[in-house]
Design a protein around this motif. Sequence first.
Motif, PDB file in Angstrom:
ATOM      1  N   SER A 274      23.147  49.268 -28.618  1.00 43.87           N
ATOM      2  CA  SER A 274      21.725  49.593 -28.715  1.00 43.87           C
ATOM      3  C   SER A 274      21.231  49.440 -30.145  1.00 43.87           C
ATOM      4  O   SER A 274      21.974  49.621 -31.108  1.00 43.87           O
ATOM      5  CB  SER A 274      21.490  51.024 -28.238  1.00 43.87           C
ATOM      6  OG  SER A 274      20.174  51.442 -28.540  1.00 43.87           O
ATOM      7  N   GLN A 276      18.967  51.399 -31.254  1.00 42.31           N
ATOM      8  CA  GLN A 276      18.451  52.724 -31.617  1.00 42.31           C
ATOM      9  C   GLN A 276      19.461  53.515 -32.435  1.00 42.31           C
ATOM     10  O   GLN A 276      20.660  53.438 -32.188  1.00 42.31           O
ATOM     11  CB  GLN A 276      18.082  53.513 -30.352  1.00 42.31           C
ATOM     12  CG  GLN A 276      17.532  54.914 -30.633  1.00 42.31           C
ATOM     13  CD  GLN A 276      16.964  55.531 -29.379  1.00 42.31           C
ATOM     14  OE1 GLN A 276      16.375  54.851 -28.561  1.00 42.31           O
ATOM     15  NE2 GLN A 276      17.143  56.847 -29.235  1.00 42.31           N
ATOM     16  N   SER A 332      16.355  47.214 -27.392  1.00 40.59           N
ATOM     17  CA  SER A 332      15.497  48.299 -27.865  1.00 40.59           C
ATOM     18  C   SER A 332      15.228  49.313 -26.755  1.00 40.59           C
ATOM     19  O   SER A 332      15.017  50.503 -27.014  1.00 40.59           O
ATOM     20  CB  SER A 332      14.174  47.744 -28.390  1.00 40.59           C
ATOM     21  OG  SER A 332      13.457  47.093 -27.345  1.00 40.59           O
ATOM     22  N   GLY A 335      18.438  51.959 -25.758  1.00 42.48           N
ATOM     23  CA  GLY A 335      18.567  53.254 -26.428  1.00 42.48           C
ATOM     24  C   GLY A 335      17.863  54.376 -25.678  1.00 42.48           C
ATOM     25  O   GLY A 335      18.377  55.497 -25.591  1.00 42.48           O
ATOM     26  N   ASP A 336      16.667  54.085 -25.115  1.00 42.51           N
ATOM     27  CA  ASP A 336      15.931  55.114 -24.384  1.00 42.51           C
ATOM     28  C   ASP A 336      16.706  55.602 -23.165  1.00 42.51           C
ATOM     29  O   ASP A 336      16.674  56.779 -22.820  1.00 42.51           O
ATOM     30  CB  ASP A 336      14.576  54.557 -23.934  1.00 42.51           C
ATOM     31  CG  ASP A 336      13.660  54.227 -25.112  1.00 42.51           C
ATOM     32  OD1 ASP A 336      13.861  54.840 -26.182  1.00 42.51           O
ATOM     33  OD2 ASP A 336      12.775  53.369 -24.955  1.00 42.51           O
TER      34      ASP A 336
END
Length: 383
Positions: A274, A276, A332, A335-336
């Motif tokens: 990820s 993030q 991107s 990561g969430d």
Amino acid sequence: ISFDRYIRTTDKDHISQATDFYLRIKKTGDIYKSWFKGFYCSGCEEYKTESELDNHHCPYHPSLPIEELAEENYFFSWSKYQGFLKDHIKNNPDFVKPASRAREMISFLDQGLNDISISRSRQNIGWGIPVPDDSDQVLYVWFEALINYLTGAPKGFWPADLHLLGKDNTRFHALLWPAMLKSAGFPLPKTVYSHGFLTFNNQKISKSLGNIIRPKELVEKFGTDGARYLLATAKNLAGDGDISWKKMTQKYNSDLANGLGNLVARLSRLCQLSEQNFNGKCPQDFKLFKGEIGRLMKDYQVSTALDLIWKKIHTIDRNLDETKPWQIKDKSKLGDVLVDPVDQILTVAVLLTPFLPETARIISQVFSRKKIKPPEQLFIRKE
């Protein structure tokens, strides 16, 4: 917890403590001299009634001969405390645990207590603490050994919150020891917990049989945390359970190598992919989950507490399989998706700390960092 001390009968402070304890009881008038006749098992180091013997053999030490002894000894007026013991067990539900053992003790008391011999003739036994006012007698091991608890307790640590012992010793700890303490003027422990037997290949583990597993052997094969986990989950504390090398290897592989270890490895690899930065923290439901674990631990349900934690681990694993974050092309967005499982695995790390401290530390270090660093393999599969 850890052991603080190994006490020997010959330790000066224990001799002093046992002597003082005896004299306290004698002062109350609860010690007298009389003739004793009984069946003695050297393996249990205790006298048996005929009903407790199986064809004149101890059920726990069938290979050892039963000695029939008759001698003049000092006795403790155990029967005097029958009513006190019964009332104390009934009025204090936490005193004898589990509840099944409390019922056994009440049933035993209902049959009537007999006074118990607390010394042996020096002619028949060559070791032991001398009876303070009679050098021809030594204190009987089960009377004197119980006093070790007072000798070993640091100042201010008596009465104990917990006495943890095997179920075959319940009567001494739940009935004799409290009566002795009451007679001598000491407060009683809060809880006497009688655990079941852990057997090896369906045979009682004992020094006399030689079928022992040394802790060092467990650690060499499964590591410190692995050994802790396997022992903690071998059985519930109250009941009996059986272990074998095969059973322990299978559980190690399923729960640790293929379970927790595999989850941590693949989640950390996903996080590394990820874009993030992670700085994980425990989710909002942590206090509720901690509360349930705390309740189980206060009730000494160690294996059940671990079962609950492993349900959490399985849930995290299952959710990863369902969301399939490895299929997400946009790093991107990856990561969430990973924020929640990272928080959940940190919750697991906190909950595992009392059980697998080194494993919990590694998990916490990995997922609490802004940049995920995959851990070294936590648990290597065993054959």
